[in-house]
Scaffold this active site. Structure first.
Site, PDB file in Angstrom:
ATOM      1  N   LYS A   1      36.826  54.112  46.252  1.00  0.00           N
ATOM      2  CA  LYS A   1      36.568  52.670  46.386  1.00  0.00           C
ATOM      3  C   LYS A   1      35.563  52.368  47.509  1.00  0.00           C
ATOM      4  O   LYS A   1      35.213  53.258  48.309  1.00  0.00           O
ATOM      5  CB  LYS A   1      37.912  51.970  46.635  1.00  0.00           C
ATOM      6  CG  LYS A   1      38.881  52.078  45.446  1.00  0.00           C
ATOM      7  CD  LYS A   1      40.164  51.282  45.694  1.00  0.00           C
ATOM      8  CE  LYS A   1      41.096  51.351  44.494  1.00  0.00           C
ATOM      9  NZ  LYS A   1      42.312  50.498  44.698  1.00  0.00           N
TER      10      LYS A   1
ATOM     11  N   TYR B   1      40.336  45.697  35.972  1.00  0.00           N
ATOM     12  CA  TYR B   1      41.627  45.279  36.537  1.00  0.00           C
ATOM     13  C   TYR B   1      42.252  44.113  35.762  1.00  0.00           C
ATOM     14  O   TYR B   1      43.086  43.388  36.316  1.00  0.00           O
ATOM     15  CB  TYR B   1      41.460  44.924  38.012  1.00  0.00           C
ATOM     16  CG  TYR B   1      41.467  46.144  38.932  1.00  0.00           C
ATOM     17  CD1 TYR B   1      42.566  47.012  38.968  1.00  0.00           C
ATOM     18  CD2 TYR B   1      40.401  46.425  39.765  1.00  0.00           C
ATOM     19  CE1 TYR B   1      42.586  48.125  39.811  1.00  0.00           C
ATOM     20  CE2 TYR B   1      40.424  47.545  40.620  1.00  0.00           C
ATOM     21  CZ  TYR B   1      41.520  48.379  40.629  1.00  0.00           C
ATOM     22  OH  TYR B   1      41.547  49.477  41.463  1.00  0.00           O
TER      23      TYR B   1
ATOM     24  N   ASN C   1      42.470  50.602  49.670  1.00  0.00           N
ATOM     25  CA  ASN C   1      43.279  51.822  49.719  1.00  0.00           C
ATOM     26  C   ASN C   1      42.576  53.062  49.153  1.00  0.00           C
ATOM     27  O   ASN C   1      43.211  53.973  48.647  1.00  0.00           O
ATOM     28  CB  ASN C   1      44.652  51.578  49.088  1.00  0.00           C
ATOM     29  CG  ASN C   1      44.536  51.153  47.642  1.00  0.00           C
ATOM     30  OD1 ASN C   1      43.446  51.079  47.101  1.00  0.00           O
ATOM     31  ND2 ASN C   1      45.667  50.886  47.015  1.00  0.00           N
TER      32      ASN C   1
ATOM     33  N   HIS D   1      41.429  54.960  43.344  1.00  0.00           N
ATOM     34  CA  HIS D   1      42.156  54.559  42.126  1.00  0.00           C
ATOM     35  C   HIS D   1      42.398  55.807  41.287  1.00  0.00           C
ATOM     36  O   HIS D   1      41.542  56.683  41.225  1.00  0.00           O
ATOM     37  CB  HIS D   1      41.316  53.574  41.289  1.00  0.00           C
ATOM     38  CG  HIS D   1      41.854  53.427  39.897  1.00  0.00           C
ATOM     39  ND1 HIS D   1      42.858  52.538  39.588  1.00  0.00           N
ATOM     40  CD2 HIS D   1      41.588  54.111  38.745  1.00  0.00           C
ATOM     41  CE1 HIS D   1      43.171  52.673  38.303  1.00  0.00           C
ATOM     42  NE2 HIS D   1      42.409  53.614  37.776  1.00  0.00           N
TER      43      HIS D   1
ATOM     44  N   GLU E   1      39.867  53.904  30.596  1.00  0.00           N
ATOM     45  CA  GLU E   1      39.092  53.797  31.838  1.00  0.00           C
ATOM     46  C   GLU E   1      37.907  54.771  31.840  1.00  0.00           C
ATOM     47  O   GLU E   1      36.803  54.412  32.254  1.00  0.00           O
ATOM     48  CB  GLU E   1      40.015  54.058  33.031  1.00  0.00           C
ATOM     49  CG  GLU E   1      41.032  52.931  33.229  1.00  0.00           C
ATOM     50  CD  GLU E   1      42.092  53.220  34.289  1.00  0.00           C
ATOM     51  OE1 GLU E   1      42.931  52.336  34.513  1.00  0.00           O
ATOM     52  OE2 GLU E   1      42.084  54.316  34.891  1.00  0.00           O
TER      53      GLU E   1
END
Ligand code: IDP
Length: 140
Positions: free
Chosen positions: A11, A51, A114, A117, A128
């Site tokens: 990320k 998302y 965080n 993913h 995905e």
């Protein structure tokens, strides 16, 4: 257990802090093979689609904003039981609850930012991967 593929994102907090190599070292040390990888700037539309399952959550806007705040590295990881194995390597969503040695314990800044993913099931992994990679970009 069969060899599986899972979808991973490093990320924007990882690219911003120059941590992509450090995270990849943890991934590879765990026995997962990076069979596709590219650095991209996610568009708002891509992040919203990715998302969509969280669209009703109060943090959705913040999540889309974060995921488009800088470059990300999208990856396909391959290995035995790769989906669960990578979830294990990532650690809990909230780094405060993540186990020692996991990516989120080592590097994550908050529950939102965080670091990584990883897909949560074979069906979502396939969807995905297809959102970001053509078949010929994945070289196992
Ligand atoms: P996961 O990434 O561990 O699978 P999910 O519950 O699917 O966790 O949430 C997706 C992402 O949404 C998280 O990785 C995190 O970036 C963000 N997120 C989840 N919960 C919160 C929250 O309470 N505040 C802000 N962002 C959150």
């Amino acid at each position: 257990m069969a060899v599986q593929r899972t979808f991973s994102i490093l990320k924007p907090d990882a690219t911003r802090r120059n941590l992509t190599g450090a995270v990849n070292a943890v991934i590879e040390k765990a026995g997962l093979r990076i069979v596709a990888q590219k650095r991209i700037q996610m568009t708002k539309a891509q992040a919203e689609t990715f998302y969509a399952v969280h669209s009703a959550r109060p943090f959705f806007g913040e999540l889309v904003e974060f995921m488009t705040s800088g470059p990300v590295v999208v990856q396909v990881l391959e290995g035995e039981n790769a989906i669960a194995a990578y979830r294990e390597v990532m650690g809990a969503t909230n780094p405060a609850n993540a186990a020692e040695g996991t990516v989120r314990k080592l590097f994550a800044e908050s529950v939102g930012e965080n670091t990584v993913h990883g897909s949560d099931a074979p069906e979502t992994a396939a969807i995905e991967i297809a959102q970001f990679f053509a078949g010929n970009e994945i070289v196992g």
